[in-house]
Scaffold this motif. Structure first.
Motif, PDB file in Angstrom:
ATOM      1  N   PHE A  16      20.372 -58.307  79.945  1.00 18.44           N
ATOM      2  CA  PHE A  16      19.300 -59.275  79.703  1.00 18.44           C
ATOM      3  C   PHE A  16      18.425 -59.411  80.945  1.00 18.44           C
ATOM      4  O   PHE A  16      18.622 -60.328  81.749  1.00 18.44           O
ATOM      5  CB  PHE A  16      19.877 -60.633  79.324  1.00 18.44           C
TER       6      PHE A  16
ATOM      7  N   VAL B   2      28.205 -59.141  79.742  1.00 16.50           N
ATOM      8  CA  VAL B   2      27.716 -58.297  78.652  1.00 16.50           C
ATOM      9  C   VAL B   2      27.279 -56.934  79.189  1.00 16.50           C
ATOM     10  O   VAL B   2      27.553 -55.895  78.580  1.00 16.50           O
ATOM     11  CB  VAL B   2      26.563 -59.001  77.910  1.00 16.50           C
TER      12      VAL B   2
ATOM     13  N   THR C 132      28.766 -53.565  77.513  1.00 13.09           N
ATOM     14  CA  THR C 132      28.023 -52.688  76.592  1.00 13.09           C
ATOM     15  C   THR C 132      27.196 -51.595  77.266  1.00 13.09           C
ATOM     16  O   THR C 132      26.766 -50.677  76.603  1.00 13.09           O
ATOM     17  CB  THR C 132      27.056 -53.492  75.702  1.00 13.09           C
TER      18      THR C 132
ATOM     19  N   GLU D 156      10.523 -50.584  64.119  1.00 12.39           N
ATOM     20  CA  GLU D 156      11.054 -51.718  63.372  1.00 12.39           C
ATOM     21  C   GLU D 156      10.767 -51.559  61.883  1.00 12.39           C
ATOM     22  O   GLU D 156       9.610 -51.487  61.487  1.00 12.39           O
ATOM     23  CB  GLU D 156      10.395 -53.013  63.858  1.00 12.39           C
TER      24      GLU D 156
ATOM     25  N   LYS E  23      23.940 -56.736  64.485  1.00 13.37           N
ATOM     26  CA  LYS E  23      24.416 -56.044  65.684  1.00 13.37           C
ATOM     27  C   LYS E  23      24.177 -54.548  65.604  1.00 13.37           C
ATOM     28  O   LYS E  23      24.905 -53.755  66.176  1.00 13.37           O
ATOM     29  CB  LYS E  23      25.916 -56.263  65.947  1.00 13.37           C
TER      30      LYS E  23
ATOM     31  N   LEU F 124      21.406 -52.086  70.214  1.00 10.35           N
ATOM     32  CA  LEU F 124      22.095 -52.474  71.445  1.00 10.35           C
ATOM     33  C   LEU F 124      21.698 -53.893  71.828  1.00 10.35           C
ATOM     34  O   LEU F 124      22.533 -54.702  72.232  1.00 10.35           O
ATOM     35  CB  LEU F 124      21.743 -51.507  72.582  1.00 10.35           C
TER      36      LEU F 124
ATOM     37  N   ARG G 179      23.547 -56.304  69.690  1.00 12.12           N
ATOM     38  CA  ARG G 179      24.948 -56.380  70.049  1.00 12.12           C
ATOM     39  C   ARG G 179      25.132 -57.142  71.357  1.00 12.12           C
ATOM     40  O   ARG G 179      26.064 -57.943  71.501  1.00 12.12           O
ATOM     41  CB  ARG G 179      25.511 -54.962  70.184  1.00 12.12           C
ATOM     42  N   ASN G 180      24.221 -56.906  72.298  1.00 14.63           N
ATOM     43  CA  ASN G 180      24.276 -57.661  73.554  1.00 14.63           C
ATOM     44  C   ASN G 180      24.168 -59.155  73.308  1.00 14.63           C
ATOM     45  O   ASN G 180      24.928 -59.952  73.863  1.00 14.63           O
ATOM     46  CB  ASN G 180      23.122 -57.233  74.464  1.00 14.63           C
ATOM     47  N   LYS G 181      23.206 -59.509  72.441  1.00  8.33           N
ATOM     48  CA  LYS G 181      23.003 -60.934  72.161  1.00  8.33           C
ATOM     49  C   LYS G 181      24.235 -61.527  71.497  1.00  8.33           C
ATOM     50  O   LYS G 181      24.652 -62.642  71.809  1.00  8.33           O
ATOM     51  CB  LYS G 181      21.800 -61.121  71.248  1.00  8.33           C
ATOM     52  N   PHE G 182      24.785 -60.754  70.570  1.00  4.42           N
ATOM     53  CA  PHE G 182      25.977 -61.207  69.846  1.00  4.42           C
ATOM     54  C   PHE G 182      27.119 -61.508  70.817  1.00  4.42           C
ATOM     55  O   PHE G 182      27.717 -62.592  70.792  1.00  4.42           O
ATOM     56  CB  PHE G 182      26.342 -60.098  68.847  1.00  4.42           C
TER      57      PHE G 182
ATOM     58  N   LEU H 261      15.291 -55.781  62.505  1.00  5.69           N
ATOM     59  CA  LEU H 261      16.399 -55.660  63.455  1.00  5.69           C
ATOM     60  C   LEU H 261      16.206 -56.608  64.639  1.00  5.69           C
ATOM     61  O   LEU H 261      17.123 -56.848  65.399  1.00  5.69           O
ATOM     62  CB  LEU H 261      16.511 -54.213  63.950  1.00  5.69           C
TER      63      LEU H 261
ATOM     64  N   TYR I 102      21.415 -64.809  63.176  1.00 10.81           N
ATOM     65  CA  TYR I 102      22.877 -64.777  63.206  1.00 10.81           C
ATOM     66  C   TYR I 102      23.413 -65.686  64.320  1.00 10.81           C
ATOM     67  O   TYR I 102      24.353 -66.458  64.121  1.00 10.81           O
ATOM     68  CB  TYR I 102      23.360 -63.340  63.413  1.00 10.81           C
TER      69      TYR I 102
END
Lengths: 610, 114, 205
Positions: free
Chosen positions: A102, A173, A177, B2, C17, C20, C23-26, C171, C178
Motif C-alpha cells: 500500500f 501484507v 503477498t 477493468e 480477491k 493482487l 487480495r492485499n486489501k483483504f 475488480l 467486501y
C-alpha cells in the motif's frame, strides 16, 4: 528519476507527494535522525545536571520535562522511525518486490508520524513540555497535576501511533503477498522475518496505547473519571494499558535490530546464518512472550504474589529464545572469515553489551528483588543496555551496512572505527556505573542528589561517558559529510540477499524483471552457482507504478490542526481539522487511481546507464 | 483492464457446481442467523427471568456469546473458507493476546480497588 | 493471483480477491480487525475493571433497559444477515441486488444508531452522565466507541453506494464492498459481547 512524468514535477513537490518506499524510507531516516539528535541533546543536559551534586543547570521542573521528552522522543520519534526507515527501504528489496503493498498508506504513515512528532515537540514553546515521565502515570499526568504539555503528549502520540499502526499493517501484507516467486516464508532473509514479527507486534500492541491515550485525553479534556479514585476510578488501569503496549514496544524495537545483526554477521563472516529456522522460531516466540510479561513493570503496585510470580516466570522464559539467538550468532561467527568493518564491529560489540542488559533483565524479573531495584538507576542502566546496546548498535550497524545502497556512497571506515570505539567506550562508561548507583539507592527521575552520599564519583564518570558518545556521534555526522564523494558500487560487501542485486542508485521500480529466489540468501546462492545474474520470473515489460499523492500530508495536517482545537478547547478548530482528514479519506475512496506504466524503452535505457 | 458491464445482467459466469455451492451457503447463513437470534433470546431470558440464579446465568450467557461470535466469524465472515489461513492466524493471535489482558484489567487492579 | 478462466467481460468467481490489490486489501483489513480486537478488549477490560466504581451514582442494574437493548441487538444481527445477502448477491454477479441489500444494511444501521442515541438520552435522564462516575465514563466510552464505529461504517458504505450506484461490479469496487461488509460483521461481533458483558451481566451478575 527515470520517468518523464516525474521530471516535470519540482523536487520538493516530488518528495511531498512520493509514495515510493525508498524515498519514504529516506524521509523516515532523516526525520528519525533529527529527533535522535534532539533526544540526544536532552540526554546531554540531563547528564550535565547530574555531573556534580546539587547542580542547578536546569530547574527541577525543566529536568522533569527533559527526562520525559528524552524517553518519549527516543522511543517513538527516533528509534521506531529509524527502524521504519530501514524496513521501508530494505524489506521490499530483500523480498524482490517493486514496492510495498500500500504505497499510499505508507506515505500516510510517515506523515502521521512526522506531524505527531512535531506536535509533541511544539509543547516546548507553548506552556512547557510534558513532565510525567515517558510512561505518563496517572495521577501525575492527570488534569490536576500536569499542564498542557500532557495534552500535547496524548495527542502527539495518538497521531504518530496511528501512523505506526498503518505502517505495521502495510509491512505485514507486503511480506505476505509481495515476495518474489520461489521465496517461501522460510527462505526470507532474517531482517525481513524480524520486520514481519515486529509489525505483528505493532498491530496488537498499539491499539492498547490508542485506548490508553484516549482515556487519558477524555479524562483531561472532557472530565471523565477512569483514573480518579474518589469517583470510583483506578490508576492501575493506566499502568496496565500503558505496559500492555509498552512491553511489546521494546520488542518491536529490538527485533528488527536482531534482524540487522543477523544480516551483518552472516555477510561479514562469509557464512550462512547458523540455525536459520531456530532463529525464526526464536523470533516468533519472543514476539509471543512479549505480550505475556507486561506486568513485570508493575511488581510493586500490589497485584499480589500469585500474579507477580506468574509474570516473573514468564519474563525469565524470554531469556531462553534470546539465548538461542545469541548462540546462533556466535556459531555464525565461528569458523567464518570475519571482516572487521564498522558495521560488523557494532554487531560484535552488541553481543556482550546486550548479554549484560539481558542478565540485569533477569535480575529485575525476580519479583522479590525487584522491590529493591524498582525506580532506581539500576533500571535506567538495564534498559539503556538493551536499548542502546541492542537497538542503537543495530541502527548504527545498519547505517554502515546499507548506507551505500540507500545513499549511493561509502562511509569512511577509519572515521567509522573511531566512531565505533568512542561510542562503545562512552556507552559502557555512562551506563555500567549506573548499575551501582542504582544499587546504592539513587532514585531515577530526580533532578539532583546531595553531596556526601557516595554518589559523586560514579555520576561524574557517567557524565564523561555521555560526552564520549556525543563526540562519537559528531564524528558520524562528519563522516557522512566528508565521505559523500566516495561512490559506491552495487554490491560493496559481497552481499547475500536480494537488495544487493539491485543497481545503485536503485531505480524507481527496483527490479526491471521480478527475480526468482531459489534459496535462502538468494543472491549468494546464484553467486556460488557461478551465475552472474539472478534468474527472472518475467520477460522485460512495462511496469505498473502507483501515482504520487498529496492527500497523506493533508490528512495528517488535518489531525494536527484538530489537535490544537482539542488542546485549547476550541472545538470548531477540531471540526475543521477532522473534516479535512475525513474529506481526504472520501476523496481517496471515491477517486479511483490506477497509477501509470513505465514503458519498456525507459527501462532499457536505465539498464544501459546503470 | 477493468471489465465494466451494464448492471442488469449477471456478470459472473458460474458453473452449476458453484451455483449449488452458493445456494448451500445461503442456507447455512440463514441457519446461522436463526441460531444467533435464538441464542440472543435465550441469553436475554436467562437474565430477565428471576428463576435462574446469577451463578449459572453469567457463565451460560458468556458461553452463548462466544458461540455466537464463532458463528459470526466463521460463517458470516467466512473464516472457515480456504484461503483464510493468514486471517485465521492473526485473529486467533489477537484473541489469545486479549485473554490475559482483559483478565488483568479486571482482576489485577491493586489490593484496594474502590 | 488471477483466476485463469476469466475473459474481458466476465468476472472471476471471487472478484473481491481476484487481483493482487484486492487480495492485499483483504489481508490488510483482516489484520486491521485483529488490531481492533485488541482495541475493544482494552475498552472491555477497562469497563470490567471500573463497572462497580459508581461512586454513589446510578448502577448498571438500576438503569439498564434490557428490552430496548434486545431490540437493538436483533436489529444489528439482522443487518449482519442482510450484508451477508449482499455479498452472496455479489458472488452471483447480481450487482443491483447487492446494492439493495447494502442499502437495507445501512437502514438497519441507522435505526440501531438512533436507538442507541435514544438509550443514552434516557440514561442521562436517570442521572448517569459521562462524568458522573468511573462506571459512567467507562460505559459511555465502550458503547460510544462501538457507536462511533457504526456511524463510521454507515458513512463508509453510503459513500461506496453513491459512488458506485451505476458503475456495475468491477475488480476495483468488489474488494471495497467486501471489506465494508467484513467491517460491518465485526461491529456486530463486538456488539454481541457488549450485549452480554455490559447489559446482561450488568443486570444479572
Amino acid at each position: 528519476m527515470s520517468n518523464s512524468q516525474a521530471l516535470k514535477k519540482s523536487v520538493l513537490w516530488d518528495w511531498l507527494t512520493t509514495v515510493d518506499h525508498k524515498k519514504i524510507g529516506i524521509m523516515y531516516l532523516v526525520a528519525g535522525a533529527f529527533f535522535f539528535v534532539l533526544g540526544g541533546l536532552e540526554a546531554m543536559i540531563i547528564r550535565a545536571q547530574l555531573m556534580f551534586p546539587e547542580l542547578n543547570i536546569v530547574s527541577a521542573q525543566a529536568f522533569n520535562e527533559l527526562i520525559t521528552m528524552h524517553g518519549t522522543t527516543m522511543i517513538f520519534l527516533a528509534a521506531m522511525p529509524l527502524l521504519f526507515g530501514f524496513m521501508n527501504f530494505i524489506v521490499p528489496l530483500q523480498i524482490g518486490a517493486r514496492d510495498v503493498a500500500f504505497p499510499f498508506l505508507n506515505s500516510l504513515g510517515f506523515w502521521l508520524f512526522l506531524f505527531g512528532g512535531i506536535l509533541l515537540n511544539l509543547s516546548w514553546f507553548f506552556g512547557g513540555a510534558p513532565d510525567a515521565g515517558w510512561t505518563a502515570y496517572v495521577p501525575l499526568s492527570s488534569a490536576e497535576y500536569a499542564g498542557t504539555g500532557l495534552d500535547y503528549y496524548v495527542l502527539g502520540l495518538q497521531i504518530s501511533g496511528a501512523g505506526t499502526l498503518i505502517g505495521g499493517i502495510n509491512f505485514l501484507v507486503t511480506i505476505i503477498t509481495m515476495r518474489a516467486p520461489g521465496m517461501t516464508m522460510m527462505k526470507m532473509p532474517l531482517f525481513t522475518w524480524s520486520s514481519f514479527v515486529s509489525s505483528a507486534l505493532i498491530l496488537f500492541a498499539f491499539p492498547a496505547l490508542t485506548v490508553g491515550l484516549f482515556l487519558l485525553m477524555f479524562e483531561r479534556l472532557f472530565g471523565a473519571n477512569y483514573f480518579i479514585v474518589e469517583a470510583g476510578g483506578n490508576v492501575v488501569i493506566w499502568q496496565h494499558l500503558f505496559w500492555i503496549f509498552g512491553h511489546p514496544e521494546v520488542y518491536i524495537l529490538i527485533l528488527p535490530a536482531f534482524g540487522i545483526f543477523s544480516e551483518v554477521l552472516s555477510t561479514f563472516s562469509k557464512k550462512r546464518l547458523f540455525g536459520y529456522s531456530a532463529m525464526v522460531f526464536a523470533t516468533l516466540i519472543i514476539g509471543f512472550l512479549g505480550f505475556m510479561v507486561w506486568a513485570h513493570h508493575m511488581f510493586t503496585v500490589g497485584m499480589g504474589p500469585v500474579a507477580n510470580a506468574i509474570f516473573a516466570v514468564a519474563t525469565m522464559a524470554i531469556a531462553v529464545p534470546t539465548g538461542i539467538k545469541i548462540f546462533n550468532w556466535l556459531f555464525t561467527l565461528w569458523g567464518g572469515r570475519i571482516k572487521f568493518t564498522t558495521a560488523n564491529l557494532f554487531a560484535l560489540g552488541f553481543i556482550p553489551s546486550f548479554v549484560l542488559g539481558g542478565v540485569t533483565g533477569v535480575m529485575l524479573a525476580t519479583s522479590a528483588a525487584n522491590y529493591q531495584f524498582h525506580d532506581t538507576y539500576f533500571v535506567v542502566a538495564h534498559f539503556h543496555y538493551v536499548i542502546i546496546g541492542g537497538v542503537v548498535f543495530g541502527l548504527f550497524a545498519g547505517t554502515f551496512y546499507w548506507w551505500p545502497k540507500i545513499f549511493g556512497y561509502m562511509l569512511n571506515e577509519t572515521l567509522g572505527k573511531w566512531f565505533f570505539w568512542l561510542f562503545f567506550i562512552g556507552f559502557h562508561l555512562t551506563f555500567f556505573v549506573q548499575h551501582f548507583l542504582g544499587l546504592m539507592g539513587m532514585p531515577r527521575r530526580v533532578a539532583s542528589y546531595l553531596d556526601g552520599q557516595g554518589l559523586n564519583d560514579l555520576n561524574f564518570i557517567s557524565t564523561i561517558g555521555a560526552f564520549f558518545m556525543a563526540v562519537a556521534f559528531v564524528i558520524l555526522l562528519v563522516n557522512i559529510f566528508v565521505a559523500r564523494n566516495d561512490k559506491a558500487v552495487a554490491d560493496p560487501w559481497d552481499g547475500r540477499t536480494l537488495e544487493w542485486a539491485t543497481p545503485t542508485p536503485v531505480p524507481e521500480y527496483n527490479f526491471a524483471q521480478t527475480p526468482v529466489a531459489r534459496e535462502l540468501d538468494a543472491l549468494w546462492y546464484e553467486k556460488m552457482q557461478g551465475n552472474k545474474k539472478l534468474p527472472v520470473a518475467e520477460p522485460l515489460g512495462e511496469i505498473h507504478m502507483p501515482n504520487g499523492s498529496i492527500l497523506p500530508i493533508i490528512m495528517s495536517l488535518g489531525l494536527f490542526i484538530a489537535s490544537f482545537g482539542f488542546i485549547y478547547a476550541t472545538y470548531w478548530v477540531s471540526v475543521i481539522g477532522l473534516g479535512l482528514t475525513l474529506g481526504c479519506m472520501v476523496v481517496r475512496s471515491v477517486k479511483e487511481d490506477h497509477g501509470y506504466h513505465i514503458p519498456v524503452e525507459e527501462i532499457k535505457q536505465d539498464k544501459e546507464v546503470g | 483492464m477493468e471489465p465494466k458491464l451494464n448492471t442488469n445482467q449477471p456478470q459472473v459466469n458460474l458453473s452449476k457446481k458453484e451455483k449449488i455451492k452458493l445456494e448451500r451457503e445461503m442456507r447455512h447463513q440463514i441457519i446461522t442467523f436463526v441460531v444467533m437470534i435464538f441464542f440472543t433470546a435465550l441469553a436475554f431470558m436467562s437474565v430477565a427471568s428471576d428463576l435462574i440464579p446469577a451463578s449459572f446465568a453469567v457463565p451460560f450467557i458468556l458461553i452463548l456469546a462466544v458461540i455466537q461470535v464463532i458463528l459470526q466469524l466463521y460463517y458470516f465472515m467466512h473464516l472457515k473458507d480456504k484461503d483464510h489461513e493468514w486471517p485465521n492466524a492473526f485473529m486467533l493471535s489477537g484473541i489469545v493476546i486479549i485473554i490475559p489482558m482483559v483478565a488483568a484489567l479486571m482482576l489485577l487492579l491493586g489490593v484496594v480497588k474502590y | 493471483m488471477g483466476h485463469a478462466q476469466h475473459n474481458t467481460d466476465t468476472l472471476p468467481p471471487n472478484p473481491e480477491k481476484a487481483t493482487l490489490e484486492g487480495r492485499n486489501k483483504f489481508l490488510a483489513f483482516w489484520f486491521f480487525l485483529g488490531g481492533e480486537t485488541v482495541l475493544f478488549a482494552s475498552l472491555f477490560g477497562t469497563y470490567l475493571g471500573l463497572r462497580n466504581g459508581t461512586a454513589g451514582g446510578p448502577t448498571a442494574a438500576e438503569i439498564f433497559d434490557l428490552f430496548l437493548v434486545f431490540i437493538m441487538t436483533t436489529i444489528l444481527l439482522t443487518s449482519s444477515l442482510t450484508s451477508v445477502f449482499a455479498m452472496l448477491a455479489m458472488k452471483k454477479g447480481n450487482f443491483k441486488q447487492m446494492l439493495v441489500w447494502m442499502w437495507v444494511t445501512v437502514g438497519l444501521g441507522v435505526a440501531f444508531l438512533g436507538l442507541e442515541i435514544y438509550e443514552f438520552y434516557v440514561y442521562v435522564g436517570y442521572g448517569l452522565t459521562f462524568t458522573t462516575s468511573a462506571f459512567g465514563s467507562a460505559f459511555y466510552t465502550l458503547v460510544g466507541f462501538h457507536g462511533a464505529h457504526v456511524a463510521f461504517g454507515i458513512g463508509w458504505i453510503v459513500t461506496l453506494l453513491i459512488r458506485y450506484r451505476k458503475s456495475g461490479l468491477t475488480l476495483t469496487n468488489a474488494p471495497k464492498f467486501y471489506l465494508a461488509s467484513l467491517y460491518w460483521h465485526f461491529i456486530d461481533v463486538v456488539w454481541v459481547f457488549i450485549f452480554t458483558v455490559v447489559y446482561l451481566m450488568g443486570i444479572g451478575g
